[in-house]
Every structure is written in C-alpha cells, then in structure tokens.
Design an enzyme around this catalytic site. Structure first.
Site, PDB file in Angstrom:
ATOM      1  CE  LYS A 170      -5.706  13.006 -12.636  1.00 42.40           C
ATOM      2  NZ  LYS A 170      -5.158  11.653 -13.085  1.00 42.40           N
ATOM      3  CD  GLU A 184     -11.902   5.288  -0.156  1.00 40.74           C
ATOM      4  OE1 GLU A 184     -11.014   4.561   0.366  1.00 40.74           O
ATOM      5  OE2 GLU A 184     -12.473   5.003  -1.204  1.00 40.74           O
ATOM      6  CB  CYS A 194      -9.930   0.560  -1.269  1.00 40.99           C
ATOM      7  SG  CYS A 194     -11.425   1.549  -1.393  1.00 40.99           S
ATOM      8  CD  GLU A 230      -5.576  -1.568  -1.316  1.00 44.90           C
ATOM      9  OE1 GLU A 230      -6.813  -1.620  -1.376  1.00 44.90           O
ATOM     10  OE2 GLU A 230      -4.925  -0.514  -1.416  1.00 44.90           O
TER      11      GLU A 230
END
Length: 480
Positions: free
Chosen positions: A172, A243, A277, A373
């Site tokens: 997806k 993750e 990331c 972040e």
C-alpha cells in the site's frame, strides 16, 4: 499519469473513487490514483493468498532467479522509474537514479541471494534418541504500508526480503506517491506467479483494511502511525514490523576539521529536503570549535541549491505535500524567542513546496524543534563541554534510529558507538547504507530490521521439528 492498482498480475482501474496526484514543485495536478475500497483490498489479499501456495513451494533457487530477473528489469527501465518518481516527489534526477532506482535493483539482487541462505540451530540429538532441527517457513501474506519519501526504494526494502522468504506481498504505497510501486508490481508480473506482488493504492482507510487481511504488517512511517498500526494489528495478533521516525544527532568533537565536517553534515541534513528518517536533525558540537563549525554549517546551508528536477545543479527539492509544508512553516513560525535562525527558515521560490535549508542555534533540549522530528531541511545546533553531556543530549529525545560521531580519536568513537541509543551509529560519516547491514531503531523509532539477513527474520516463522528414532518414545519431559 493514471496509476492503477496491480492485482493478480494485472492493472486494475475499476476503483470507483480516484484522487489527484500533485507535483510538489508547482502544486499542479499531474495524475490520478485509485482510492481502493475494502472489497478491492480483500480481493488483492485473496489473490496473494492463492499465489502464496505456489510461491512458498518454489525452491530458494527459483525465487532467487525470479528476483534477479526483476532487478534486471528495474535497471533496464531505470529512466522510466526516475521520470515517474520525480513527477510526484520533485527530487533531483541524478540522485533519484543513483540513490533510489539503481539502489533498488542492487537491493533486489542482495535478497535474491539471501533467499538461499536461511540459517538456524544445527540439527543434533539434544535429547537422547531424538533428532531436532529448525525449519524457517514463510509467514504467508504480508502487507506493507509505505512512506512517500523514497517510494520505490522503500517498496523494495520491504517487499524483497518478504518475497525472498517465500511470502506473497501486498503493498500500500503512500497516497501522494504510488506510481513507482505500481510500476514495480507490473514488472514483477512477468517473473513471479500472478498475485505474488500486488499494489493497492489509497489513504489511511485502505491501510487499515489491509491489516485485516494479512499475516504480518510492516510500516515505514511516523511514530504516531506506528502506534495506530500496532493497535489495529493487536486485535488479530498480527505480526508487526515498525520502522518509525528518527531525530538523528551528529556529535562533533573539537579534533575534526570544522569546515569539512560541516559540509558532510549539511549534505546529510538537506539531502532529499531532509525527508529522511535518518537525516541529521540535531548537531551537538564541542565548545572549542562551536563558533567556527556553526559559521561553516550556516555557509553550507546558504550555498545549498534548491530547485526542481529541471535544475540539474539542484541538491534540495521540495517537501512532498502542501500539508506537510504548511506544518513545518507553522513550527518555524512559533519558535521560542531564544532560538536564532542563522539560515533559511522561510519559503524558497514563489511556487511549490520548497523550504530554504535552515540552521537554528540557541535551542534548548525541551524545544519542539529538538524533541520532534520535522522531516524537513532543518537542523539545530547545540554545544557541549564533556562527553557525558554529549551523550545525555544525544540520547535525550524519544527517537533512537540513527546517530553519528565525528572525531579523530578512535577510542572515543568506540565509547560513543556503545553509549549512543540508536539502531545505527556512523563514525565520521552519516546516512550511508549497504544491503548487507541491518537498519532499524530503538525506543519510539520502532522495532524490527530492514536490510541484511536480519530482515528475513521479520518475514519467516521458526518451527522446531523433533524426530524420535528409537523403538518407543522416550519419557515426556516437557516443562509444560
């Protein structure tokens, strides 16, 4: 551009609802993709379930050959993948070719070989008269919720180990960037049994529907999304691989060249517009060189060329969605008074979602730009006086995905690789990957590993088999 679902090896454009795809360099609509319904998701999972029977029965060598052919096909069509990718990401062409498309082919080749290298405890007689061994078996059907920052590469990072282990895969892709995952599945249809690799496009509702139909679900995304996926999967005790977000520190000691180190760190902070990331987001610099290093980092930020793919000298492209662009501008607009903007901090160019590479000084550990972040070309600078202070600052955020230490003292480097809480620690470099080594974080950055042979653990189940070869069974000694 009309992006289709790929189910049972065929393009499927039957979805009743479609969404627009946007060029982040201009804000213009450049295509459409389906918003898959729960029934369409169920159909893709059913096709995968059927395909899993033949794919799991294939020998590792047969799976290897299929994945090698797929890698060759991706490489042969590299220009097409690049052109498709940059339409909805706005990335520079050269880096998209080298760091994503050709890297994806290389990762497929690695996992093609890894398909033939399952390991386990050696067969032996751990009980007298009984021989035990371990079987590694595919889980069945795996579902993968992909991010928008590296649409093709992340599709391969997740699909390749699952396919190598004998699973059927349903991807997806992220709603804004589904095109290259769909191209990958179309290419795979030539080499894999129909339904082995399928794609269903759509937003969060499509992802939630997919979780209900798979034996394991993997997400690369934000910590918030990871919490939602884990909760949804818990009701059916579905295996989860996460993750999640990063917030990487780069710890810079006074025994390095400040200008050369600042150049390398600027590249690791502003590559892909900071939408990584693993990007450097926090610089911790030892006090004796802090002023000179900060001047150097600011100069490198101001010299970074920002622009669309048509600008061949551009290093930094746009943020991928307007919603994210607006969120980042909002954070920069509410910075505390003690934070100083040394570079950037504002929109770049009149159209599109470009943000000027940004350096922030004077930040404090509790500030939003330190603890959260941003996923943008924004880096903060803090100073430290001692190693203990550096470790405390580096580890003092919820995320723990990657980190780096910059020093010419290798004894110190060894101490820091042990002390830093991160799934990957680089020494005198940052944001470098190889498929032979694992990737994955600690704490709020998730659990499980991508890449390397450890990724195969995520997509296999371990079965103990014991044979008794005596004339009669021995005593039943189970602790249960």
């Amino acid at each position: 551009m009309r992006v289709a679902n790929v189910v049972a090896g065929r393009r499927d454009e039957s979805s009743p609802v479609w969404s627009d795809l946007v060029d982040p360099c201009t804000g213009d609509t450049v295509g459409q993709a389906p918003e898959s319904t729960p029934d369409e998701v169920a159909g893709a999972a059913s096709a995968a379930r059927q395909a899993a029977m033949s794919w799991s029965a294939a020998t590792p060598g047969q799976r290897q050959r299929a994945l090698l052919r797929l890698a060759d096909a991706v490489e042969a069509e590299a220009d097409r993948f690049v052109r498709t990718e940059v339409l909805t990401t706005g990335k520079p062409l050269a880096s998209t070719l080298d760091e994503e498309v050709l890297a994806a082919a290389d990762h497929l080749r690695f996992f093609a070989g890894a398909a033939r290298l399952h390991d386990g405890i050696g067969a032996a007689e751990y009980l007298p008269g009984h021989t035990s061994y371990v079987r590694r078996e595919p889980i069945g059907v795996t579902g993968h919720l992909l991010p928008s920052n590296y649409p093709l590469l992340m599709a391969v990072w997740q699909a390749a180990p699952a396919l190598a282990a004998g699973n059927a895969v349903v991807l997806k892709p992220a709603q804004p960037t589904p095109a290259t995952a769909s191209l990958l599945a179309e290419a795979a249809a030539e080499f894999l049994p129909a339904g082995t690799l399928s794609v269903v496009c759509g937003g969060p509702e499509t992802g939630r529907a997919l979780i209900d139909h798979v034996d394991a679900v993997a997400l690369t995304g934000s910590t918030r999304a990871g919490v939602e996926v884990a909760r949804a999967a818990a009701t059916s005790v579905t295996r989860v691989h996460l993750e999640l977000g990063g917030n990487a520190p780069a710890v810079v000691f006074a025994d390095v060249d400040p200008w050369d180190t600042a150049r390398n760190i600027a590249e690791a902070a502003f590559f892909n517009a900071g939408q990584d990331c693993t990007a450097v987001t926090r610089v911790l610099v030892e006090e004796p060189i802090a002023a000179e290093f900060t001047r150097a980092l600011t100069a490198h930020a101001e010299a970074t060329v920002v622009g669309p793919p048509a600008h061949t000298d551009a290093f930094c492209g746009p943020l991928i969605t307007k919603a994210h662009f607006d969120r980042v501008l909002a954070v920069l607009g509410r910075l505390p008074d003690h934070v100083k903007i040394l570079a950037g901090g504002k929109r770049e160019r009149d159209v599109g979602y470009f943000l000027a590479p940004t350096v922030l000084a004077g930040v404090e550990q509790h500030d939003e730009v330190v603890t959260e972040e941003l996923f943008a070309p924004v880096v903060t600078v803090q100073t430290f006086a001692t190693e203990q202070e550096a470790v405390a600052l580096a580890n003092g955020v919820p995320q723990a995905l990657t980190a780096s230490v910059w020093t010419s003292d290798h004894s110190r480097a060894h101490r820091f690789t042990a002390a830093l809480e991160a799934g990957c620690v680089w020494v005198n470099t940052h944001m470098r990957f190889t498929p032979e080594m694992p990737h994955g974080g600690f704490k709020n950055s998730g659990y499980g590993k991508d890449l390397s042979r450890y990724a195969l653990d995520e997509y296999t189940r371990v079965k103990h088999v014991m044979h008794h070869f005596g004339s009669a069974p021995g005593p039943h000694l189970s602790p249960g």
